[in-house]
Design a protein around this motif. Sequence first.
Motif, PDB file in Angstrom:
ATOM      1  N   ALA A  18       0.845  -1.193   0.000  1.00 33.55           N
ATOM      2  CA  ALA A  18       0.000   0.000   0.000  1.00 33.55           C
ATOM      3  C   ALA A  18       0.878   1.239   0.000  1.00 33.55           C
ATOM      4  N   ARG A  19       0.311   2.326  -0.497  1.00 33.52           N
ATOM      5  CA  ARG A  19       1.058   3.571  -0.485  1.00 33.52           C
ATOM      6  C   ARG A  19       1.256   4.059   0.935  1.00 33.52           C
ATOM      7  N   ASN A  20       2.404   4.666   1.150  1.00 34.98           N
ATOM      8  CA  ASN A  20       2.713   5.123   2.497  1.00 34.98           C
ATOM      9  C   ASN A  20       2.806   6.644   2.496  1.00 34.98           C
ATOM     10  N   TYR A  43       9.376   3.953  -5.999  1.00 37.27           N
ATOM     11  CA  TYR A  43       9.430   5.357  -5.561  1.00 37.27           C
ATOM     12  C   TYR A  43       8.035   5.972  -5.495  1.00 37.27           C
ATOM     13  N   ASP A  44       7.118   5.413  -6.332  1.00 38.28           N
ATOM     14  CA  ASP A  44       5.741   5.924  -6.297  1.00 38.28           C
ATOM     15  C   ASP A  44       5.071   5.608  -4.968  1.00 38.28           C
ATOM     16  N   GLU A  45       5.524   4.524  -4.335  1.00 36.45           N
ATOM     17  CA  GLU A  45       4.768   3.988  -3.197  1.00 36.45           C
ATOM     18  C   GLU A  45       5.085   4.604  -1.848  1.00 36.45           C
ATOM     19  N   SER A  85      -1.958  -1.208 -15.152  1.00 32.16           N
ATOM     20  CA  SER A  85      -2.474  -0.472 -13.981  1.00 32.16           C
ATOM     21  C   SER A  85      -1.325  -0.177 -13.037  1.00 32.16           C
ATOM     22  N   TYR A  86      -1.356   0.994 -12.415  1.00 27.73           N
ATOM     23  CA  TYR A  86      -0.362   1.323 -11.388  1.00 27.73           C
ATOM     24  C   TYR A  86      -0.716   0.601 -10.096  1.00 27.73           C
ATOM     25  N   GLU A  87      -2.013   0.567  -9.834  1.00 25.39           N
ATOM     26  CA  GLU A  87      -2.466  -0.098  -8.612  1.00 25.39           C
ATOM     27  C   GLU A  87      -3.416  -1.205  -9.001  1.00 25.39           C
ATOM     28  N   PRO A 140      -7.278  14.559 -22.612  1.00 23.30           N
ATOM     29  CA  PRO A 140      -7.437  15.294 -21.353  1.00 23.30           C
ATOM     30  C   PRO A 140      -6.402  14.916 -20.303  1.00 23.30           C
ATOM     31  N   THR A 141      -6.274  15.748 -19.315  1.00 25.87           N
ATOM     32  CA  THR A 141      -5.362  15.491 -18.194  1.00 25.87           C
ATOM     33  C   THR A 141      -5.718  14.166 -17.518  1.00 25.87           C
ATOM     34  N   GLY A 142      -4.677  13.395 -17.263  1.00 25.40           N
ATOM     35  CA  GLY A 142      -4.877  12.120 -16.548  1.00 25.40           C
ATOM     36  C   GLY A 142      -5.410  11.018 -17.430  1.00 25.40           C
ATOM     37  N   ALA A 143      -5.393  11.232 -18.767  1.00 21.72           N
ATOM     38  CA  ALA A 143      -5.984  10.236 -19.661  1.00 21.72           C
ATOM     39  C   ALA A 143      -5.098   9.005 -19.832  1.00 21.72           C
ATOM     40  N   GLY A 144      -3.801   9.174 -19.652  1.00 13.03           N
ATOM     41  CA  GLY A 144      -2.898   8.020 -19.808  1.00 13.03           C
ATOM     42  C   GLY A 144      -1.824   8.235 -20.858  1.00 13.03           C
ATOM     43  N   LYS A 145      -1.594   9.496 -21.273  1.00 13.90           N
ATOM     44  CA  LYS A 145      -0.614   9.776 -22.335  1.00 13.90           C
ATOM     45  C   LYS A 145       0.801   9.437 -21.855  1.00 13.90           C
ATOM     46  N   THR A 146       1.158   9.972 -20.699  1.00 16.93           N
ATOM     47  CA  THR A 146       2.505   9.697 -20.170  1.00 16.93           C
ATOM     48  C   THR A 146       2.678   8.207 -19.912  1.00 16.93           C
ATOM     49  N   THR A 147       1.606   7.571 -19.468  1.00 20.83           N
ATOM     50  CA  THR A 147       1.677   6.136 -19.171  1.00 20.83           C
ATOM     51  C   THR A 147       2.076   5.365 -20.436  1.00 20.83           C
ATOM     52  N   ILE A 148       1.512   5.745 -21.565  1.00 17.68           N
ATOM     53  CA  ILE A 148       1.834   5.041 -22.820  1.00 17.68           C
ATOM     54  C   ILE A 148       3.340   5.133 -23.099  1.00 17.68           C
ATOM     55  N   MET A 151      11.240  13.895 -20.077  1.00 18.43           N
ATOM     56  CA  MET A 151      10.079  13.721 -19.216  1.00 18.43           C
ATOM     57  C   MET A 151       9.419  15.053 -18.895  1.00 18.43           C
ATOM     58  N   GLN A 152       8.212  14.937 -18.370  1.00 19.40           N
ATOM     59  CA  GLN A 152       7.457  16.140 -17.992  1.00 19.40           C
ATOM     60  C   GLN A 152       8.219  16.945 -16.942  1.00 19.40           C
ATOM     61  N   ASP A 153       8.826  16.207 -15.996  1.00 18.10           N
ATOM     62  CA  ASP A 153       9.601  16.865 -14.946  1.00 18.10           C
ATOM     63  C   ASP A 153      11.029  17.040 -15.471  1.00 18.10           C
ATOM     64  N   ALA A 179       1.494  16.625 -26.108  1.00 16.58           N
ATOM     65  CA  ALA A 179       1.353  18.078 -26.003  1.00 16.58           C
ATOM     66  C   ALA A 179      -0.086  18.452 -25.711  1.00 16.58           C
ATOM     67  N   HIS A 180      -0.217  19.470 -24.867  1.00 15.72           N
ATOM     68  CA  HIS A 180      -1.552  20.029 -24.651  1.00 15.72           C
ATOM     69  C   HIS A 180      -1.807  21.159 -25.653  1.00 15.72           C
ATOM     70  N   ARG A 181      -0.680  21.871 -26.007  1.00 12.72           N
ATOM     71  CA  ARG A 181      -0.820  22.976 -26.978  1.00 12.72           C
ATOM     72  C   ARG A 181      -0.828  22.378 -28.363  1.00 12.72           C
TER      73      ARG A 181
HETATM   74  N1  ATP Z   1       2.704   6.583 -10.353  1.00 15.08           N
HETATM   75  C1  ATP Z   1       1.387   6.486 -10.406  1.00 15.08           C
HETATM   76  N2  ATP Z   1       0.728   5.737  -9.519  1.00 15.08           N
HETATM   77  C2  ATP Z   1      -0.607   5.638  -9.566  1.00 15.08           C
HETATM   78  N3  ATP Z   1      -1.380   6.235 -10.483  1.00 15.08           N
HETATM   79  C3  ATP Z   1      -0.775   6.998 -11.387  1.00 15.08           C
HETATM   80  C4  ATP Z   1       0.637   7.158 -11.400  1.00 15.08           C
HETATM   81  N4  ATP Z   1       0.963   7.967 -12.419  1.00 15.08           N
HETATM   82  C5  ATP Z   1      -0.194   8.293 -13.021  1.00 15.08           C
HETATM   83  N5  ATP Z   1      -1.242   7.706 -12.406  1.00 15.08           N
HETATM   84  C6  ATP Z   1      -2.645   7.784 -12.794  1.00 15.08           C
HETATM   85  O1  ATP Z   1      -2.740   7.281 -14.109  1.00 15.08           O
HETATM   86  C7  ATP Z   1      -3.591   8.089 -14.888  1.00 15.08           C
HETATM   87  C8  ATP Z   1      -2.862   8.484 -16.165  1.00 15.08           C
HETATM   88  O2  ATP Z   1      -1.763   9.302 -15.824  1.00 15.08           O
HETATM   89  P1  ATP Z   1      -0.825   9.905 -16.937  1.00 15.08           P
HETATM   90  O3  ATP Z   1       0.275  10.599 -16.248  1.00 15.08           O
HETATM   91  O4  ATP Z   1      -0.499   8.868 -17.921  1.00 15.08           O
HETATM   92  O5  ATP Z   1      -1.820  10.959 -17.580  1.00 15.08           O
HETATM   93  P2  ATP Z   1      -1.529  12.023 -18.718  1.00 15.08           P
HETATM   94  O6  ATP Z   1      -2.556  11.792 -19.776  1.00 15.08           O
HETATM   95  O7  ATP Z   1      -0.124  12.009 -19.132  1.00 15.08           O
HETATM   96  O8  ATP Z   1      -1.905  13.343 -17.925  1.00 15.08           O
HETATM   97  P3  ATP Z   1      -1.302  14.822 -18.101  1.00 15.08           P
HETATM   98  O9  ATP Z   1      -1.827  15.385 -19.357  1.00 15.08           O
HETATM   99  O10 ATP Z   1      -1.882  15.512 -16.919  1.00 15.08           O
HETATM  100  O11 ATP Z   1       0.170  14.710 -18.049  1.00 15.08           O
HETATM  101  C9  ATP Z   1      -3.998   9.244 -14.030  1.00 15.08           C
HETATM  102  O12 ATP Z   1      -5.333   9.002 -13.626  1.00 15.08           O
HETATM  103  C10 ATP Z   1      -3.104   9.218 -12.842  1.00 15.08           C
HETATM  104  O13 ATP Z   1      -3.835   9.496 -11.685  1.00 15.08           O
END
Ligand code: ATP
Length: 593
Positions: free
Chosen positions: A2-4, A124-126, A363-365, A389-397, A435-437, A547-549
Amino acid sequence: MARNRYDVDETLEDHFDINQLKRLGGYVKPYLGKMFFIMVLMLSSSALTMLIPKFVQLEMDRYIPQKDMNGIIRLVIYTFLIVLYSVICMWLKIDQMTKVGQDIIHEIREDLFAHLQELPFSYYDERPHGKIQVRVVNYVNNLSDLLSNGILNTITDLCNLIFILIFMFCTSPKLTWICLCGLPVLIIYVVVLKRKQRASWQLQSNKQSNLNAYIAESINGIRVTQAFVREKENIKIFNSLSMSYRKAWLKAVYYNFMMSPMVDLISVITTSFVYVVGVSCILGGGRSGVTVGVLVMFTAYISRFWQPINTIAGFYNSVLTAISYLERIFETIDEPVEVTDAPDAVEMPEIRGTVDFDHVTFSYEDGIPILKDVSFHVDQGQTIAIVGPTGAGKTTIVNLLSRFYNTDSGCVRIDGQDISKVTLHSLRTQMGVMMQDSFIFSGTIMDNIRYGNKTATDEEVIRAAKTVRAHDFIMQMEDGYQTQVNERGSRLSVGQRQLISFARALLNDPAILILDEATSSIDTETEIALQKGLDELLKGRTSFIIAHRLSTIQGADRIMYVDNGNIMEAGSHEELLARKGLYYDLYMSQYQG
Ligand SMILES: Nc1ncnc2c1ncn2[C@@H]1O[C@H](COP(=O)(O)OP(=O)(O)OP(=O)(O)O)[C@@H](O)[C@H]1O
């Protein structure tokens, strides 16, 4: 796991067992020779000092009654030489064992840090990063006393104890048995105390970890804290964590200190008995062989008998303390490296650039899928834009493309090769990831760009900086490329940090380039100039641009609109506009709103 959070005590997944103590032994093993040498010195010194009470007895029972001044002077000289020898041995012990202890600590810390370098993002996420830091710095430091002195002192004192017992038995078996009566009481006391001590040290280490996590978080977030005037609340949280730490510390130390007074008490009681019995023997006419000299010598031995017992009890305390740190340290070292090379992993051949996501679910979790059965194909050299949209999963891909995480099911292929079957090194060295950061390390700007390829020449670094239009602002800084920047790049603007990270990603001449919000904080003029240089650079290279723009991605070969864990639309800018779907809406919201 679990996350701490900073205010939640971490639970131990694996509790301490004897094998972990053996593991610590593995670190100690290379130093056994040196420790043995020091032990021999210490034993010889304590065997010799054992003679001093005998000298006193001789002086009292023989040389003083006989008024033999020469004999007394001889014994004083022997005593002086023995004390000198002991001092030299003690000095050698402190010098050598401090070095040994620090060497072992360095090795444990090195293993810990090396393992941390390999642990995946998910680790590191946890947990708060401060809790990781505290393990590498404080917990390892806390082993210092045990490793530098504890082990050796205890072995030496155990041997001392045997010597003393022999001397005591030789002097008066009767008085020795009286003295030994105190031991069973002490053993029962230690057993009862042990459980409380162990629990209290575990609690203390948790509270220390929580406090550290909060300090680290507060320092990282200090700007937001001050902007939102949250200083008072932060101090309140800090005080509460600090007080919990103080309470836990006091409790642990309280249990520790309960040991030594008990040893003293038993020692005083047994010594009193010895006096009473010894004096009554003397008054009884000395038939038992107890003279005044013997009694003085014996009481000197008694004090030496309890002294090693005190040290051993102290060692026992240190072991209990160390265990609560060791279990955390070994837990980290044992943390599985989930994203690692498969046993039969091969080197990734030179990447040409086709990419396939084949029914990827991730899935992250557990139980919360972020990507659901995602499939797409990218041809070599294509520029793919990912929007949504924000949080859609772009970075995850794109994270999955570099295999920062493993997929739950399905697979990612590059040039037809499943990336989970190639070595991480051969894969990641051929990818350029921004990366974004845009993290900036402390050092020079040159170092920061060169992070992307440590063999790059200065000219190559400068060329990369020119391509992303970073060169001009770098040259305006006081020392150009040699300008020192702080960790996180606090003296740079967000856009400047992005440009440096951009140059870093390009420097590797990557076959696949991933740009996550690479230009979101860069002014339009610089961005247009940068785009021109980049168009040239991207030719023949597969690239993923998040990109958002939307102005930055209109020229992409394909735009993928991601939402709800999947690709909802894909096509060129014109095709998607013509479709009047989600991308169209997004575009219109940016250009008409
Ligand atoms: N390390 C993580 N642990 C758990 N959930 C995560 C983690 N990173 C991202 N998420 C979740 O996964 C989903 C997708 O995140 P992601 O960063 O891929 O979105 P994104 O489309 O790149 O968003 P943004 O445009 O804001 O950068 C989000 O709902 C986020 O809450």
